[in-house]
Design an enzyme around this catalytic site. Structure first.
Site, PDB file in Angstrom:
ATOM      1  N   ARG A 105      -9.810  -6.453  -4.146  1.00 22.71           N
ATOM      2  CA  ARG A 105      -9.224  -6.425  -5.492  1.00 22.71           C
ATOM      3  C   ARG A 105      -9.307  -7.853  -6.001  1.00 22.71           C
ATOM      4  O   ARG A 105      -8.648  -8.748  -5.457  1.00 22.71           O
ATOM      5  CB  ARG A 105      -7.776  -5.943  -5.456  1.00 22.71           C
ATOM      6  CG  ARG A 105      -7.049  -6.185  -6.757  1.00 22.71           C
ATOM      7  CD  ARG A 105      -5.784  -5.396  -6.910  1.00 22.71           C
ATOM      8  NE  ARG A 105      -6.089  -3.982  -7.083  1.00 22.71           N
ATOM      9  CZ  ARG A 105      -5.188  -3.073  -7.430  1.00 22.71           C
ATOM     10  NH1 ARG A 105      -3.929  -3.423  -7.631  1.00 22.71           N
ATOM     11  NH2 ARG A 105      -5.532  -1.815  -7.570  1.00 22.71           N
ATOM     12  N   HIS A 132     -12.320   0.080 -12.356  1.00 19.19           N
ATOM     13  CA  HIS A 132     -11.486   0.566 -11.245  1.00 19.19           C
ATOM     14  C   HIS A 132     -12.077   1.882 -10.747  1.00 19.19           C
ATOM     15  O   HIS A 132     -11.504   2.959 -10.938  1.00 19.19           O
ATOM     16  CB  HIS A 132     -10.049   0.748 -11.743  1.00 19.19           C
ATOM     17  CG  HIS A 132      -9.023   0.809 -10.655  1.00 19.19           C
ATOM     18  ND1 HIS A 132      -9.325   0.706  -9.314  1.00 19.19           N
ATOM     19  CD2 HIS A 132      -7.663   0.967 -10.723  1.00 19.19           C
ATOM     20  CE1 HIS A 132      -8.202   0.779  -8.610  1.00 19.19           C
ATOM     21  NE2 HIS A 132      -7.186   0.939  -9.437  1.00 19.19           N
ATOM     22  N   GLN A 135     -10.140   4.477  -8.478  1.00 20.02           N
ATOM     23  CA  GLN A 135      -9.107   5.201  -9.216  1.00 20.02           C
ATOM     24  C   GLN A 135      -9.700   6.413  -9.929  1.00 20.02           C
ATOM     25  O   GLN A 135      -9.153   7.521  -9.869  1.00 20.02           O
ATOM     26  CB  GLN A 135      -8.476   4.263 -10.257  1.00 20.02           C
ATOM     27  CG  GLN A 135      -7.433   4.942 -11.142  1.00 20.02           C
ATOM     28  CD  GLN A 135      -6.209   5.349 -10.353  1.00 20.02           C
ATOM     29  OE1 GLN A 135      -5.642   4.526  -9.639  1.00 20.02           O
ATOM     30  NE2 GLN A 135      -5.795   6.602 -10.467  1.00 20.02           N
ATOM     31  N   ASP A 223      -2.779   4.100 -19.807  1.00 19.59           N
ATOM     32  CA  ASP A 223      -2.518   3.076 -18.782  1.00 19.59           C
ATOM     33  C   ASP A 223      -1.630   2.022 -19.441  1.00 19.59           C
ATOM     34  O   ASP A 223      -1.422   2.025 -20.669  1.00 19.59           O
ATOM     35  CB  ASP A 223      -3.863   2.482 -18.295  1.00 19.59           C
ATOM     36  CG  ASP A 223      -3.715   1.532 -17.111  1.00 19.59           C
ATOM     37  OD1 ASP A 223      -2.632   1.503 -16.491  1.00 19.59           O
ATOM     38  OD2 ASP A 223      -4.686   0.812 -16.806  1.00 19.59           O
ATOM     39  N   CYS A 262      -2.933   6.063 -14.045  1.00 18.19           N
ATOM     40  CA  CYS A 262      -3.237   5.544 -12.703  1.00 18.19           C
ATOM     41  C   CYS A 262      -2.006   4.971 -12.008  1.00 18.19           C
ATOM     42  O   CYS A 262      -2.016   4.820 -10.783  1.00 18.19           O
ATOM     43  CB  CYS A 262      -4.330   4.490 -12.796  1.00 18.19           C
ATOM     44  SG  CYS A 262      -3.863   3.024 -13.725  1.00 18.19           S
ATOM     45  N   ARG A 290      -5.801   9.190  -4.321  1.00 12.16           N
ATOM     46  CA  ARG A 290      -6.439   7.910  -3.974  1.00 12.16           C
ATOM     47  C   ARG A 290      -6.786   7.921  -2.480  1.00 12.16           C
ATOM     48  O   ARG A 290      -7.844   7.478  -2.075  1.00 12.16           O
ATOM     49  CB  ARG A 290      -5.502   6.733  -4.284  1.00 12.16           C
ATOM     50  CG  ARG A 290      -5.222   6.480  -5.754  1.00 12.16           C
ATOM     51  CD  ARG A 290      -6.466   6.038  -6.497  1.00 12.16           C
ATOM     52  NE  ARG A 290      -7.043   4.828  -5.935  1.00 12.16           N
ATOM     53  CZ  ARG A 290      -6.618   3.579  -6.178  1.00 12.16           C
ATOM     54  NH1 ARG A 290      -5.626   3.378  -7.029  1.00 12.16           N
ATOM     55  NH2 ARG A 290      -7.202   2.528  -5.621  1.00 12.16           N
TER      56      ARG A 290
HETATM   57  N1  NVA Z   1      -5.106  -1.642 -15.957  1.00 10.31           N
HETATM   58  C1  NVA Z   1      -4.196  -1.943 -14.873  1.00 10.31           C
HETATM   59  C2  NVA Z   1      -4.423  -1.018 -13.735  1.00 10.31           C
HETATM   60  C3  NVA Z   1      -3.508  -1.229 -12.570  1.00 10.31           C
HETATM   61  C4  NVA Z   1      -3.810  -0.311 -11.411  1.00 10.31           C
HETATM   62  C5  NVA Z   1      -4.364  -3.392 -14.462  1.00 10.31           C
HETATM   63  O1  NVA Z   1      -5.502  -3.849 -14.335  1.00 10.31           O
HETATM   64  O2  NVA Z   1      -3.346  -4.065 -14.273  1.00 10.31           O
HETATM   65  N1   CP Z   2      -3.430   2.521  -9.517  1.00 13.70           N
HETATM   66  C1   CP Z   2      -3.514   1.445  -8.706  1.00 13.70           C
HETATM   67  O1   CP Z   2      -4.582   0.910  -8.402  1.00 13.70           O
HETATM   68  O2   CP Z   2      -2.314   1.039  -8.226  1.00 13.70           O
HETATM   69  P1   CP Z   2      -2.022  -0.294  -7.393  1.00 13.70           P
HETATM   70  O3   CP Z   2      -2.144  -1.452  -8.330  1.00 13.70           O
HETATM   71  O4   CP Z   2      -0.606  -0.099  -6.901  1.00 13.70           O
HETATM   72  O5   CP Z   2      -3.006  -0.402  -6.273  1.00 13.70           O
END
Ligand code: NVA
Ligand code: CP
Length: 305
Positions: A105, A132, A135, A223, A262, A290
């Protein structure tokens, strides 16, 4: 030399291969796999690097890897020499000598691409500022479990045209469904991504008013209004305040429409409590999937050929 099976973005794949991963995910979820498939990653190790916080991605990959017989090493850049300036390239080469795959990540897509360029083991994108994909594999699996094939259906993305929206655009093109983007003009997904979708003959429509966009939709997705990569202090809330998914908006969609997110959610902002906790919401099935979807991805990327 065999090609390394990175999982970086959905649009790098043929639809049939993504479908094959999802089919395996469903088999694993339903306990229909052979002992060899069930234990496909016995003796293998997965490193996970988190430059940003995570609940679902971290836990689902760790549990999924262990369920497939493997093990994990969880790393945070602040505890690694990466945090003191060791290069991504050297980190990729070193980790590849110890582990069989790497989930990352990353703050920027560049980091994931650099890691994949230098790693000699598969690299899996666990979210960047741009996409992502894991997801949205889980999201497609979840929609199809509840409503059957997504091909030919209509999904509407409401709110910020962010990283998750980008992977929904890739999915719409590959899985053959209509995706409506209902975003304030300044928060639409990248023009280059929309151009790609058009070139690929994707059915992507921009319908700015969410009340128009959700009409006839089978799936409403949103989201957070402030993603982890967004700068502090940006005034996104005023742009997005008319984009909340609430009961009034859901009432305009198809009666059988599902709600997806998500997570993590910001209740009272992008979604009301009544919708996220209501009968149309699939958010916790998405979170569960997931685990299953990523077991399918891990089996493909790290499994024997
Ligand atoms: N769009 C959000 C998704 C988190 C899983 C972010 O990037 O923070
Ligand atoms: N949806 C998702 O990726 O959640 P986290 O940020 O908790 O991994």
């Amino acid at each position: 030399m065999q090609e390394i099976r990175h999982f970086l973005d959905l649009h790098h794949f043929e639809p049939a291969l993504l479908q094959q991963m999802l089919d395996q995910s469903i088999k694993l979820k339903q306990g229909q796999t052979s002992p060899a498939e069930h234990n496909a990653l016995a003796g293998q190790s997965l490193a996970m690097i988190f430059e940003r916080p995570s609940t679902r991605t971290r836990v689902s990959f760790e549990v999924g890897m262990k369920q497939l017989g493997g093990d994990v090493v969880i790393l945070s850049p602040s505890d690694m020499q990466l945090g003191r300036g060791e290069t991504i390239a050297d980190t990729a080469k070193v980790l590849s000598r110890y582990v069989d795959g790497i989930v990352i990540r990353a703050k920027t897509e560049r980091t994931v691409l650099e890691l994949a360029r230098h790693a000699t083991v598969p690299v899996i994108n666990g979210l960047t500022d741009k996409s992502h994909p894991c997801q949205v594999m889980a999201d497609i699996m979840t929609f199809e479990e509840h409503r059957g094939p997504i091909k030919g259906k209509v999904a509407t993305w409401v709110g910020d045209g962010n990283n998750v929206a980008a992977s929904w655009i890739h999915a719409a093109v590959l899985f053959g469904f209509e995706l409506r983007l209902s975003c304030p003009e300044p928060l639409l997904p990248d023009a280059a991504l929309l151009d790609w979708a058009r070139q690929e003959k994707g059915n992507i429509k921009i319908i700015t008013d969410p009340r128009d966009a959700v009409k006839g939709s089978h799936c409403i997705v949103t989201d957070t209004w402030v993603s982890m990569h967004n700068a502090e202090g940006e005034d996104r809330h005023s742009l997005l305040q008319t984009y909340q998914v609430n009961e009034a908006l859901m009432a305009l969609a198809e009666q059988e429409a599902v709600f997806m997110h998500c997570l993590p959610a910001h209740r009272g902002e992008e979604v009301s409590d009544a919708v996220i906790d209501g009968p149309q919401s699939l958010v916790f099935d998405e979170a569960e999937n997931r685990l299953h979807a990523q077991k399918g991805i891990l089996s493909w990327a790290l499994g024997k050929r």
